[in-house]
Write an enzyme that holds these catalytic residues in place. Sequence first.
Site, PDB file in Angstrom:
ATOM      1  CE  LYS A  64     -10.059   5.609  -7.555  1.00 46.04           C
ATOM      2  NZ  LYS A  64     -10.362   6.493  -6.404  1.00 46.04           N
ATOM      3  CB  ALA A  85      -5.717   9.463  -3.640  1.00 44.11           C
ATOM      4  CG  ASP A  86      -9.845   4.008  -3.373  1.00 44.48           C
ATOM      5  OD1 ASP A  86     -10.784   4.544  -3.991  1.00 44.48           O
ATOM      6  OD2 ASP A  86      -9.987   3.018  -2.641  1.00 44.48           O
ATOM      7  CB  THR A  87     -10.314   7.551   1.059  1.00 44.44           C
ATOM      8  OG1 THR A  87      -9.298   8.501   0.719  1.00 44.44           O
ATOM      9  CG2 THR A  87     -10.538   7.594   2.567  1.00 44.44           C
ATOM     10  N   GLY A 122      -4.791   5.281   0.071  1.00 39.02           N
ATOM     11  CA  GLY A 122      -3.682   4.840  -0.762  1.00 39.02           C
ATOM     12  C   GLY A 122      -3.416   5.870  -1.841  1.00 39.02           C
TER      13      GLY A 122
END
Length: 205
Positions: A64, A85-87, A122
Amino acid sequence: MLESTVQALANGRVILASGSPRRHDIMKHLCISAEIIPSLYDENLDRSKYDNHGEYVQDIAKYKVLEVHERLKADPVSPLLIIGADTMVTTDNVIYGKPRDESEAFQMLSSLANKQHVVYTGVCLKTPKTLIQFYESTKVKFGDISERQIREYIKTGEPMDKAGGYGFQGTGGCLIEKIDGDYYTVVGLPLYSLAKRLNQIFSSV
């Protein structure tokens, strides 16, 4: 957050590569003014190549950031920092994304009821000289929730844009009995770990 870090970031362009209002609010907690440029990365990584959910979401966060960085190369003012960020919500080796409709939201929430699941977030931080990745995980335990509670919660519309079909910081918090870990990891940006790494990068700048 160290004052020297906040001052260093105030003198440069800070990009949040996410359209999430929840992540934007967390940046405000750090007293950082971030420009919102959501990433266009299509998140097509092969999950089967990852043994660890945390490593998977931190790589999604990295891609991203790199996508936004590539788009901004021609800008006259280069970013001092890009944050991505990624969840991910997981339980029993099942990965829960955002529900596509109310029926899927009901299935998700019903399967999470009375159980513990794990939320991974992350994060990637990119400066002109460094690229840092990390992830955090938090255990979340749903309480004894009824079918009626789930259906009434879905009617609020809150579950539809959230991984796992619930929002911890909203009405969905009423479904949660307890957590083990950082609350902000569940919201979408682990605050303590983020501040710690930003201080490491910028406190001596």
